[in-house]
Design a protein around this motif. Structure first.
Motif, PDB file in Angstrom:
ATOM      1  N   ALA A 149       0.800  -1.222   0.000  1.00 40.97           N
ATOM      2  CA  ALA A 149       0.000   0.000   0.000  1.00 40.97           C
ATOM      3  C   ALA A 149       0.835   1.276   0.000  1.00 40.97           C
ATOM      4  O   ALA A 149       0.362   2.317  -0.461  1.00 40.97           O
ATOM      5  CB  ALA A 149      -0.947   0.000   1.199  1.00 40.97           C
ATOM      6  N   GLN A 150       2.051   1.214   0.524  1.00 42.18           N
ATOM      7  CA  GLN A 150       2.895   2.407   0.545  1.00 42.18           C
ATOM      8  C   GLN A 150       4.316   2.112   0.037  1.00 42.18           C
ATOM      9  O   GLN A 150       5.279   2.755   0.447  1.00 42.18           O
ATOM     10  CB  GLN A 150       2.945   3.013   1.951  1.00 42.18           C
ATOM     11  CG  GLN A 150       1.558   3.425   2.452  1.00 42.18           C
ATOM     12  CD  GLN A 150       1.594   4.424   3.571  1.00 42.18           C
ATOM     13  OE1 GLN A 150       1.369   5.619   3.363  1.00 42.18           O
ATOM     14  NE2 GLN A 150       1.866   3.974   4.772  1.00 42.18           N
ATOM     15  N   GLY A 151       4.407   1.146  -0.852  1.00 37.48           N
ATOM     16  CA  GLY A 151       5.681   0.844  -1.472  1.00 37.48           C
ATOM     17  C   GLY A 151       6.717   0.252  -0.531  1.00 37.48           C
ATOM     18  O   GLY A 151       7.929   0.369  -0.782  1.00 37.48           O
ATOM     19  N   ARG A 152       6.298  -0.398   0.549  1.00 45.43           N
ATOM     20  CA  ARG A 152       7.242  -1.049   1.451  1.00 45.43           C
ATOM     21  C   ARG A 152       7.780  -2.329   0.801  1.00 45.43           C
ATOM     22  O   ARG A 152       7.126  -2.951  -0.033  1.00 45.43           O
ATOM     23  CB  ARG A 152       6.596  -1.395   2.788  1.00 45.43           C
ATOM     24  CG  ARG A 152       5.872  -0.265   3.477  1.00 45.43           C
ATOM     25  CD  ARG A 152       6.706   0.989   3.659  1.00 45.43           C
ATOM     26  NE  ARG A 152       5.977   1.981   4.434  1.00 45.43           N
ATOM     27  CZ  ARG A 152       6.192   3.286   4.379  1.00 45.43           C
ATOM     28  NH1 ARG A 152       7.129   3.769   3.565  1.00 45.43           N
ATOM     29  NH2 ARG A 152       5.480   4.110   5.118  1.00 45.43           N
ATOM     30  N   LYS A 153       8.972  -2.724   1.215  1.00 50.79           N
ATOM     31  CA  LYS A 153       9.580  -3.931   0.667  1.00 50.79           C
ATOM     32  C   LYS A 153       8.701  -5.153   0.937  1.00 50.79           C
ATOM     33  O   LYS A 153       8.074  -5.264   1.994  1.00 50.79           O
ATOM     34  CB  LYS A 153      10.966  -4.141   1.262  1.00 50.79           C
ATOM     35  CG  LYS A 153      11.993  -3.102   0.836  1.00 50.79           C
ATOM     36  CD  LYS A 153      13.344  -3.363   1.488  1.00 50.79           C
ATOM     37  CE  LYS A 153      14.364  -2.305   1.055  1.00 50.79           C
ATOM     38  NZ  LYS A 153      15.693  -2.538   1.677  1.00 50.79           N
ATOM     39  N   ILE A 154       8.683  -6.048  -0.045  1.00 53.87           N
ATOM     40  CA  ILE A 154       7.868  -7.249   0.055  1.00 53.87           C
ATOM     41  C   ILE A 154       8.792  -8.458   0.169  1.00 53.87           C
ATOM     42  O   ILE A 154       9.633  -8.690  -0.719  1.00 53.87           O
ATOM     43  CB  ILE A 154       6.971  -7.414  -1.186  1.00 53.87           C
ATOM     44  CG1 ILE A 154       6.009  -6.229  -1.328  1.00 53.87           C
ATOM     45  CG2 ILE A 154       6.206  -8.739  -1.132  1.00 53.87           C
ATOM     46  CD1 ILE A 154       5.283  -6.181  -2.650  1.00 53.87           C
ATOM     47  N   LYS A 155       8.662  -9.204   1.249  1.00 59.91           N
ATOM     48  CA  LYS A 155       9.393 -10.458   1.376  1.00 59.91           C
ATOM     49  C   LYS A 155       8.416 -11.579   1.036  1.00 59.91           C
ATOM     50  O   LYS A 155       7.495 -11.880   1.802  1.00 59.91           O
ATOM     51  CB  LYS A 155       9.971 -10.635   2.772  1.00 59.91           C
ATOM     52  CG  LYS A 155      10.976 -11.790   2.852  1.00 59.91           C
ATOM     53  CD  LYS A 155      11.721 -11.801   4.181  1.00 59.91           C
ATOM     54  CE  LYS A 155      12.804 -12.877   4.191  1.00 59.91           C
ATOM     55  NZ  LYS A 155      13.544 -12.889   5.473  1.00 59.91           N
ATOM     56  N   ALA A 156       8.607 -12.153  -0.142  1.00 55.69           N
ATOM     57  CA  ALA A 156       7.664 -13.132  -0.670  1.00 55.69           C
ATOM     58  C   ALA A 156       8.114 -14.550  -0.349  1.00 55.69           C
ATOM     59  O   ALA A 156       9.304 -14.888  -0.475  1.00 55.69           O
ATOM     60  CB  ALA A 156       7.538 -12.967  -2.173  1.00 55.69           C
ATOM     61  N   HIS A 157       7.159 -15.355   0.065  1.00 57.19           N
ATOM     62  CA  HIS A 157       7.403 -16.779   0.292  1.00 57.19           C
ATOM     63  C   HIS A 157       7.059 -17.493  -1.017  1.00 57.19           C
ATOM     64  O   HIS A 157       5.889 -17.558  -1.416  1.00 57.19           O
ATOM     65  CB  HIS A 157       6.543 -17.289   1.438  1.00 57.19           C
ATOM     66  CG  HIS A 157       6.730 -18.741   1.739  1.00 57.19           C
ATOM     67  ND1 HIS A 157       7.949 -19.284   2.071  1.00 57.19           N
ATOM     68  CD2 HIS A 157       5.849 -19.780   1.742  1.00 57.19           C
ATOM     69  CE1 HIS A 157       7.825 -20.580   2.286  1.00 57.19           C
ATOM     70  NE2 HIS A 157       6.553 -20.905   2.083  1.00 57.19           N
ATOM     71  N   LEU A 158       8.056 -18.029  -1.692  1.00 59.71           N
ATOM     72  CA  LEU A 158       7.893 -18.604  -3.022  1.00 59.71           C
ATOM     73  C   LEU A 158       7.625 -20.105  -2.953  1.00 59.71           C
ATOM     74  O   LEU A 158       7.688 -20.719  -1.896  1.00 59.71           O
ATOM     75  CB  LEU A 158       9.128 -18.301  -3.859  1.00 59.71           C
ATOM     76  CG  LEU A 158       9.513 -16.809  -3.947  1.00 59.71           C
ATOM     77  CD1 LEU A 158      10.733 -16.619  -4.829  1.00 59.71           C
ATOM     78  CD2 LEU A 158       8.342 -15.970  -4.453  1.00 59.71           C
ATOM     79  N   GLY A 159       7.276 -20.655  -4.103  1.00 59.01           N
ATOM     80  CA  GLY A 159       6.999 -22.080  -4.195  1.00 59.01           C
ATOM     81  C   GLY A 159       5.541 -22.450  -4.033  1.00 59.01           C
ATOM     82  O   GLY A 159       5.204 -23.632  -4.014  1.00 59.01           O
ATOM     83  N   LYS A 160       4.659 -21.457  -3.932  1.00 54.07           N
ATOM     84  CA  LYS A 160       3.240 -21.751  -3.711  1.00 54.07           C
ATOM     85  C   LYS A 160       2.426 -21.750  -5.001  1.00 54.07           C
ATOM     86  O   LYS A 160       1.246 -22.112  -4.988  1.00 54.07           O
ATOM     87  CB  LYS A 160       2.636 -20.757  -2.717  1.00 54.07           C
ATOM     88  CG  LYS A 160       3.240 -20.838  -1.324  1.00 54.07           C
ATOM     89  CD  LYS A 160       2.256 -20.404  -0.266  1.00 54.07           C
ATOM     90  CE  LYS A 160       1.118 -21.381  -0.124  1.00 54.07           C
ATOM     91  NZ  LYS A 160       0.159 -20.995   0.924  1.00 54.07           N
ATOM     92  N   ILE A 161       3.042 -21.312  -6.109  1.00 55.31           N
ATOM     93  CA  ILE A 161       2.375 -21.413  -7.404  1.00 55.31           C
ATOM     94  C   ILE A 161       3.247 -22.288  -8.306  1.00 55.31           C
ATOM     95  O   ILE A 161       4.385 -22.618  -7.969  1.00 55.31           O
ATOM     96  CB  ILE A 161       2.127 -20.026  -8.037  1.00 55.31           C
ATOM     97  CG1 ILE A 161       3.459 -19.305  -8.316  1.00 55.31           C
ATOM     98  CG2 ILE A 161       1.230 -19.177  -7.153  1.00 55.31           C
ATOM     99  CD1 ILE A 161       3.297 -18.025  -9.116  1.00 55.31           C
ATOM    100  N   SER A 162       2.727 -22.654  -9.449  1.00 55.38           N
ATOM    101  CA  SER A 162       3.445 -23.548 -10.349  1.00 55.38           C
ATOM    102  C   SER A 162       4.645 -22.850 -10.996  1.00 55.38           C
ATOM    103  O   SER A 162       4.749 -21.625 -10.986  1.00 55.38           O
ATOM    104  CB  SER A 162       2.500 -24.047 -11.435  1.00 55.38           C
ATOM    105  OG  SER A 162       2.037 -22.952 -12.228  1.00 55.38           O
ATOM    106  N   GLY A 163       5.546 -23.657 -11.566  1.00 52.96           N
ATOM    107  CA  GLY A 163       6.678 -23.125 -12.322  1.00 52.96           C
ATOM    108  C   GLY A 163       7.991 -23.229 -11.583  1.00 52.96           C
ATOM    109  O   GLY A 163       8.051 -23.030 -10.365  1.00 52.96           O
ATOM    110  N   THR A 164       9.064 -23.513 -12.325  1.00 53.10           N
ATOM    111  CA  THR A 164      10.393 -23.532 -11.721  1.00 53.10           C
ATOM    112  C   THR A 164      11.005 -22.145 -11.663  1.00 53.10           C
ATOM    113  O   THR A 164      11.836 -21.860 -10.795  1.00 53.10           O
ATOM    114  CB  THR A 164      11.326 -24.467 -12.518  1.00 53.10           C
ATOM    115  OG1 THR A 164      11.370 -24.038 -13.894  1.00 53.10           O
ATOM    116  CG2 THR A 164      10.817 -25.902 -12.466  1.00 53.10           C
ATOM    117  N   SER A 165      10.595 -21.262 -12.572  1.00 51.08           N
ATOM    118  CA  SER A 165      11.041 -19.874 -12.551  1.00 51.08           C
ATOM    119  C   SER A 165       9.842 -18.957 -12.682  1.00 51.08           C
ATOM    120  O   SER A 165       8.805 -19.325 -13.265  1.00 51.08           O
ATOM    121  CB  SER A 165      12.055 -19.587 -13.666  1.00 51.08           C
ATOM    122  OG  SER A 165      11.463 -19.788 -14.942  1.00 51.08           O
TER     123      SER A 165
END
Length: 476
Positions: free
Chosen positions: A403-419
């Motif tokens: 909402a205010q451009g703060r850094k996003i720490k994303a937890h990956l591996g929850k959607i399909s695809g290797t990249s």
């Protein structure tokens, strides 16, 4: 955007010229098979993007109504919320042509005349005017989310309230409306900013009457219906298990976005059983006193409006409602101000927040729509308040709203695809910036292009093998 809007307006004008073929009826709407979204009768996604034009039928003449509808159609709205028996003395004060909706204020006796010739006071009545506006909206691809009455004309506890509708006459009034608008592009919205406690029987009689009027029997599958609650409330409190309530509607009550935490309220209805779609039918209006305290907090800006829209939809809402403080009341010179509108309605119609709502719709429609679910587990630290980061995912993609451009720490591996193909989507103008490619595993931090109030961004992560187009553009 300007050239696109001009082309839309030109096509609409051509379609409505004398001698032109009448526009096709809008498709019927229903709840999706997974019970999370609204779709057309043939299963195509329908994003409910509405404006609160409560006094539209009551205060605008034909030319003004068309001007307003042209603007909203060009801005890619899909629905207009308007009230048949309007709040601002809509039963006792005439409309723009001097007509009242009822005979002797009796809802079982709508004031209708033979004929519908414009300019003829003996023919063109209040309901002919409603017909005209509904038809003009439908011709522009806009559904009318019609409130049969404001809640003040069912309740009698407020200083201006009077229970004109009762369990004895509400069904007859509903049958009149249902029969008259059975073949129109209508979404039925009962309620209207009042607590239904103690008068539930009236609302249920009205719902029954509408269904009978539309289909000839009490068939709630023949209509799409919800309930607009009072501020800070939800339709689920009183009617969640009612057969006529197809989706839940909330009213956030014009609170300060980070304080109101609308995402929690949307999530609560999203998680109810039986499953029903949910949306906010009246969040904070643009140019509205924040929390009704202009001296303390000032007025809302388009950035506040965007926050509600993305937080709500990413938390599970099937659509969203925009509003402007001058539009709902159609304020203009010589008219009494309600809670201090800042400008006339024609100026308000082109405020930035209204135009920016189309980018929410564009983003969500640019990825597989009916598979999308809210998922805060995509975020390692969602922060809180005005910094809150909301996340949602679907078949081969994930969205994160900062909402205010703060850094996003994303937890990956929850959607399909290797990249994953990464993008930054700009809610202010609908543009997308390439943000490179990352491996779909572990936790990774992403830094938005800018930070601070009004620097909101959406991080889009796509399964690179899907080959999606840039977010916000039509699918290939």
């Amino acid at each position: 955007m300007r050239s696109t809007a001009i082309l839309v307006l030109m096509s609409l004008t051509a379609a409505l010229l004398p001698g032109a073929a009448p526009p096709k009826a809008l498709p019927r709407l229903k709840v999706s098979e997974n019970r999370r979204f609204l779709v057309t009768d043939d299963g195509r996604p329908f994003f409910y993007l509405a404006d609160t034009a409560w006094e539209l039928f009551h205060r605008l003449n034909r030319e003004q109504a068309v001007h307003y509808l042209d603007i909203r159609a060009a801005q890619r709205f899909t629905a207009i919320q308007a009230v048949a028996l309007a709040e601002e003395y809509g039963i006792t004060e005439p409309n723009a042509y001097g007509d009242l909706p009822l005979i002797d204020t009796d809802p079982s006796r709508p004031a209708v005349t033979l004929g519908a010739k414009p300019g003829d006071p003996k023919q063109y009545d209040y309901w002919d005017h409603v017909d005209y506006i509904v038809d003009q909206a439908n011709a522009r691809g806009l559904y009318i989310a019609m409130l049969p009455t404001w809640g003040s004309w069912v309740n009698s506890g407020g200083t201006r309230d009077h229970a004109y509708l009762t369990p004895q006459n509400a069904q007859a009034y509903g049958e009149f409306l249902g029969k008259r608008y059975a073949k129109k592009g209508i979404i039925w919205v009962l309620g209207g900013d009042r607590n239904p406690a103690g008068v539930e029987a009236t609302w249920r009689a009205l719902a029954k009457g509408i269904a009978i009027g539309v289909s000839g029997k009490e068939d709630y599958d023949a209509v799409l219906m919800t309930f607009h609650p009072r501020g800070g409330q939800t339709s689920s409190t009183d009617f969640h298990n009612d057969a006529w309530l197809d989706f839940n509607m909330q009213q956030d009550g014009h609170g300060i976005p980070g304080v109101a935490k609308s995402w929690l309220k949307i999530a609560a209805d999203y998680n109810r059983t039986p499953i029903k779609p949910v949306l906010d039918g009246e969040p904070l209006y643009e140019d509205h006193p924040l929390a009704f305290r202009a001296k303390d907090f000032g007025y809302s800006l388009d950035a506040h409006i965007r926050q509600y829209a993305y937080w709500d939809t990413f938390s599970g809402a099937c659509g969203h409602t925009y509003g402007n403080h001058a539009i709902w009341q159609f304020f203009q010179p010589g008219r009494k101000r309600v809670n201090g509108p800042l400008m006339h309605w024609e100026q308000a119609a082109v405020r930035p927040g209204a135009a920016e709502m189309q980018y929410v719709r564009a983003l969500l429609e640019s990825r597989p729509y009916l598979s999308r679910v809210p998922d805060q587990a995509l975020v390692v630290d969602a922060l809180d308040g005005a910094d809150y980061i909301a996340a949602t995912r679907g078949d081969g993609y994930a969205f994160y709203y900062s909402a205010q451009g703060r850094k996003i720490k994303a937890h990956l591996g929850k959607i399909s695809g290797t990249s994953l193909k990464a993008w930054w989507y700009n809610p202010r103008d609908g543009s997308a910036e390439d943000a490179g490619t990352v491996q779909n595993s572990g936790d990774q931090e992403f830094t938005p292009p800018s930070e601070g109030f009004s620097s909101d961004w959406v991080l889009v992560l796509d399964d690179a093998s899907k080959g999606f187009a840039a977010p916000g553009t039509a699918a290939r």
